[in-house]
Design a protein around this motif. Structure first.
Motif, short mmCIF file in Angstrom:
data_model
loop_
_atom_site.label_atom_id
_atom_site.label_comp_id
_atom_site.label_asym_id
_atom_site.label_seq_id
_atom_site.Cartn_x
_atom_site.Cartn_y
_atom_site.Cartn_z
N VAL A 8 0.78 -1.40 0.06
CA VAL A 8 0.00 0.24 0.00
C VAL A 8 0.73 1.37 -0.13
O VAL A 8 0.74 2.31 -0.77
N ALA A 9 1.86 1.34 0.87
CA ALA A 9 2.89 2.45 0.81
C ALA A 9 3.54 2.68 -0.44
O ALA A 9 3.47 4.00 -0.90
N HIS A 10 3.93 1.48 -1.06
CA HIS A 10 4.68 1.63 -2.37
C HIS A 10 3.79 2.37 -3.31
O HIS A 10 4.04 3.16 -3.90
N ARG A 11 2.48 1.76 -3.44
CA ARG A 11 1.42 2.21 -4.41
C ARG A 11 1.16 3.78 -4.22
O ARG A 11 1.03 4.30 -5.18
N LEU A 12 1.10 4.15 -3.04
CA LEU A 12 0.92 5.55 -2.54
C LEU A 12 1.98 6.42 -3.00
O LEU A 12 1.68 7.50 -3.63
N LEU A 13 3.01 6.06 -2.56
CA LEU A 13 4.11 6.97 -3.06
C LEU A 13 4.73 6.91 -4.42
O LEU A 13 5.17 8.15 -4.80
N THR A 14 4.40 6.00 -5.21
CA THR A 14 4.67 5.91 -6.78
C THR A 14 3.48 6.32 -7.66
O THR A 14 3.37 6.22 -8.61
N GLY A 15 2.29 6.63 -6.92
CA GLY A 15 1.19 7.26 -7.82
C GLY A 15 0.34 6.04 -8.40
O GLY A 15 -0.25 6.10 -9.45
N GLN A 16 0.44 4.75 -7.97
CA GLN A 16 -0.06 3.53 -8.33
C GLN A 16 -1.66 3.58 -7.93
O GLN A 16 -1.90 2.66 -7.42
N LEU A 17 -2.38 4.52 -8.19
CA LEU A 17 -3.61 4.40 -7.66
C LEU A 17 -4.76 3.36 -8.00
O LEU A 17 -5.15 2.91 -7.13
N LEU A 20 -3.81 0.31 -6.28
CA LEU A 20 -4.24 0.56 -4.85
C LEU A 20 -5.80 0.39 -4.66
O LEU A 20 -6.29 -0.36 -3.73
N ALA A 52 -11.41 6.25 -2.54
CA ALA A 52 -10.61 6.56 -3.73
C ALA A 52 -10.43 7.81 -4.11
O ALA A 52 -9.46 8.36 -4.69
#
Length: 52
Positions: A8-17, A20, A52
């Protein structure tokens, strides 16, 4: 459960919404606590579309 938070943290930080959103439950609930430092939602937010 160990894999969930890092993903979840990786997706938030890299914009992979979209990725997520794909792992969220339809009945997800967002509860915000800014610790008095910044404005936050006064009530919890319920549902995938609103979170979302």
């Amino acid at each position: 459960m160990k894999w969930f938070l890092p993903r979840v943290a990786h997706r938030l930080l890299t914009g992979q919404l979209q990725e997520l959103v794909d792992v969220m439950a339809p009945a997800v609930v967002l509860i915000v606590d800014a610790g008095g430092v910044a404005p936050a939602a006064l009530a919890s937010v319920h549902g995938l579309e609103l979170v979302a």
